[in-house]
Motif scaffolding. Sequence first.
Motif, mmCIF file in Angstrom:
data_model
loop_
_atom_site.group_PDB
_atom_site.id
_atom_site.type_symbol
_atom_site.label_atom_id
_atom_site.label_comp_id
_atom_site.label_asym_id
_atom_site.label_seq_id
_atom_site.Cartn_x
_atom_site.Cartn_y
_atom_site.Cartn_z
ATOM 1 N N GLU A 1 0.822 -1.204 0.000
ATOM 2 C CA GLU A 1 0.000 0.000 0.000
ATOM 3 C C GLU A 1 0.861 1.261 0.000
ATOM 4 O O GLU A 1 0.445 2.311 -0.490
ATOM 5 N N ALA A 2 2.067 1.157 0.571
ATOM 6 C CA ALA A 2 3.002 2.284 0.610
ATOM 7 C C ALA A 2 4.411 1.719 0.782
ATOM 8 O O ALA A 2 4.602 0.644 1.353
ATOM 9 N N SER B 1 -1.296 4.069 10.234
ATOM 10 C CA SER B 1 -1.704 3.928 8.838
ATOM 11 C C SER B 1 -0.612 3.267 8.009
ATOM 12 O O SER B 1 0.551 3.206 8.412
ATOM 13 N N GLU C 1 0.659 4.459 5.270
ATOM 14 C CA GLU C 1 1.640 5.482 4.905
ATOM 15 C C GLU C 1 2.578 5.772 6.072
ATOM 16 O O GLU C 1 3.791 5.917 5.876
ATOM 17 N N GLN C 2 2.051 5.877 7.270
ATOM 18 C CA GLN C 2 2.908 6.098 8.438
ATOM 19 C C GLN C 2 3.913 4.959 8.588
ATOM 20 O O GLN C 2 5.105 5.194 8.826
ATOM 21 N N ALA D 1 5.083 2.809 6.338
ATOM 22 C CA ALA D 1 6.103 2.799 5.288
ATOM 23 C C ALA D 1 7.112 3.919 5.486
ATOM 24 O O ALA D 1 8.289 3.780 5.134
ATOM 25 N N ALA D 2 6.651 5.024 6.044
ATOM 26 C CA ALA D 2 7.539 6.164 6.257
ATOM 27 C C ALA D 2 8.420 5.999 7.486
ATOM 28 O O ALA D 2 9.479 6.629 7.581
ATOM 29 N N ILE E 1 5.421 13.052 6.714
ATOM 30 C CA ILE E 1 5.620 12.626 5.332
ATOM 31 C C ILE E 1 5.584 13.885 4.471
ATOM 32 O O ILE E 1 4.525 14.451 4.215
ATOM 33 N N ARG F 1 5.605 12.634 -1.418
ATOM 34 C CA ARG F 1 4.976 11.418 -1.925
ATOM 35 C C ARG F 1 5.197 11.371 -3.437
ATOM 36 O O ARG F 1 4.925 12.354 -4.123
ATOM 37 N N ILE G 1 7.752 8.785 0.713
ATOM 38 C CA ILE G 1 7.206 7.464 0.399
ATOM 39 C C ILE G 1 6.868 7.374 -1.084
ATOM 40 O O ILE G 1 6.653 8.379 -1.763
ATOM 41 N N LEU H 1 4.180 5.473 -3.763
ATOM 42 C CA LEU H 1 2.832 4.893 -3.753
ATOM 43 C C LEU H 1 2.645 4.034 -5.002
ATOM 44 O O LEU H 1 2.744 4.524 -6.123
#
Length: 324
Positions: A36-37, A114, A116-117, A119-120, A295, A298, A321, A323
Amino acid sequence: MAKRIQFSAHGGPEVLEFVDFQPAEPGPLEVRVRNEAIGLNYIDTYFRSGLYPLPSLPSGLGTEASGVVEAVGDQVTAFKVGDRVAHAGGPLGAYSQVHVVPAAVLVKLPDSVSFEQAAAVMLKGLTVQYLFRQTYQLQAGDTILFHAAAGGVGLIACQWAKALGVKLIGTVSSPEKAARAKAAGAWEVIDYSHEDVAKRVLELTDGKKCPVVYDGVGKDTWEVSLDCVAPRGLLVSFGNASGAVSGVNLGILSAKGSLYVTRPTLATYAVPAALQGMADELFEMIASGKIDVEISQRYPLSEAAKAQTALSGRQTMGSTILLP
């Protein structure tokens, strides 16, 4: 079929290719994750450039991502299809829509964090966890030096240090980055573009220097880092953003006060038995609000080369990140 980034020769970001590939079925102890990320990190550029060796070419790239389990090997018991997971290790190939990884490198991702969080923060956050909680066990009241305090790792370090009651002196390259580091929790900042770092550390510590210095920059900061370590203190050299440290004369350690130096890696600390516990501590810091995952950039996965160019050119702040 799915899409991924791969490269067939070492070089700059221009060697990265966005290609179709057929995802593999997971082996007995593996898990296939639909990403997802995806995290972007300096270590990715080390593999791409040839600084770090590869088993073979062409190769995938990236070691950090988050997503959902879509298939598991027949000996995997800790994960099931549909689980939210994240990882910051395993075989290269996270720059991909789908990635097969050993179950041993995965952690379960709580709903409070999340994709994104995760993956970051996974690689950067686990790095700060082992640096602050294992390589050197920081105590409230310690005064430390942390280079590149406005970078992805640095901003997490600023927040974690503040939560521990530690006075973090961060180095930065501009007033904007100084403001970011201060806002994240740095006690003081030093703009190395016009300030003498070692002299300022002496002033800020009343001549005592720091019991531990964290240096993820490498070649460019090696000597100044040594000058900031208190006698019998520790220099933690954990990255090569400016190039690898080489040609070290051990005699300099005695001359500067019987110093200790370590060159740790996350892989040595994040062993399977410890990994979920390390991640849980990180996730709790995020869920409690003690760490805010910033983040700032992106990029679509197809623009990985552009993202790496910005990272290497020190044009980024916080985390970046990709995507899929």
